[in-house]
Design an enzyme around this catalytic site. Structure first.
Site, mmCIF file in Angstrom:
data_model
loop_
_atom_site.group_PDB
_atom_site.id
_atom_site.type_symbol
_atom_site.label_atom_id
_atom_site.label_comp_id
_atom_site.label_asym_id
_atom_site.label_seq_id
_atom_site.Cartn_x
_atom_site.Cartn_y
_atom_site.Cartn_z
ATOM 1 C CB CYS A 1 -0.949 -0.051 1.196
ATOM 2 S SG CYS A 1 -2.146 1.290 1.273
ATOM 3 C CG ASP B 1 -7.042 -1.637 -4.562
ATOM 4 O OD1 ASP B 1 -7.632 -0.710 -3.980
ATOM 5 O OD2 ASP B 1 -5.857 -1.938 -4.350
ATOM 6 C CG HIS C 1 -5.972 -1.643 -0.882
ATOM 7 N ND1 HIS C 1 -5.240 -1.078 -1.902
ATOM 8 C CD2 HIS C 1 -5.375 -1.247 0.263
ATOM 9 C CE1 HIS C 1 -4.250 -0.377 -1.385
ATOM 10 N NE2 HIS C 1 -4.300 -0.464 -0.078
#
Length: 245
Positions: free
Chosen positions: A132, A179, A212
């Site tokens: 991330c 995501d 995600h």
């Protein structure tokens, strides 16, 4: 598209109940979590945490997993003492919080860690992975740092570095099909730019049905349909490191 009231969908996911096999160390001005394999090795991996910081058990689990695959692995506190994001924080304040934690402003810390790995741990071949926020940091380092051999960017936020694609080192980009924070059109654009500008090996892979954070924030034993992709993402990451380190 990303929900504007939640500029990052990084909910904590499945927080691992995991203590860690490594130890915390102080490296100059940085605290870090490090784990070393039983047999000596000159291969090391720097792990760059997500917004939840260097103490998240999930990230330490990934550090230890690298160690079981024969690497010295270290996760420094790239927020350098500033507070990590907490799931209880107000998402309306997220962008202000992020301004003081820039994924492209970690070069000083990376140099300190590279020196430590080389001089104190005997590492000669060093790669980097990141999740991330850390995935975006990996892309930054692959564009800039000559001392790293390779990188794996896991769901790194493309918009931070979308104008630049002349990578110095082989880089593997892992993305999730579902995501909310990284639309697939951004991934397509990244691939196009890499194809035009990149002179080194790279790979972009999208994992079907995943959201995600799936590689390090999902537990394999909760949703059976996710398990193959979580395992595949982790295996692909290790295989890439094995190839280039």
């Amino acid at each position: 598209m990303a929900n504007e009231s939640r500029p990052c969908p990084c909910d904590i996911g499945d927080r691992f109940d995991y203590g860690g096999r490594g130890q915390e160390v102080q490296v100059e001005h940085i605290k870090a979590y490090i784990c070393k394999p039983p047999a000596s090795t000159d291969r090391a991996v720097i792990v760059i945490h997500d917004i939840f910081g260097w103490q998240l058990p999930n990230t330490r689990y990934m550090v230890d997993m690298l160690t079981t695959n024969g690497y010295i692995a270290i996760c420094p506190d790239f927020f350098v003492g500033q507070e990590a994001w907490k799931p209880s924080n107000d998402w309306a304040t997220f962008n202000d919080w992020l301004k003081t934690r820039n994924a492209s402003k970690i070069d000083k810390e990376v140099d300190v860690i590279l020196k430590y790995l080389s001089e104190q741990c005997g590492a000669k071949k060093i790669g980097v992975i990141g999740f991330c926020w850390g995935g975006a940091a990996v892309q930054h380092l692959m564009l800039k740092n000559p001392h790293l051999k390779t990188g794996v960017s896991l769901y790194g936020v493309i918009r931070f570095f979308e104008d630049r694609s002349s990578l110095l080192h082989p880089t593997f980009f892992i993305f999730a099909e579902r995501d909310d924070h990284i639309p697939l059109e951004q991934v397509t654009l990244l691939e196009q730019k890499l194809k035009q500008n990149c002179k080194v090996e790279y790979k972009v892979k999208i994992y079907p049905g995943q959201t995600h954070g799936f590689v390090h924030r999902k537990r394999e034993d909760i949703n059976p349909q996710d398990k193959p992709y979580i395992e595949e993402g982790r295996k692909d990451m290790i295989n890439w490191l094995n190839k280039y380190l």
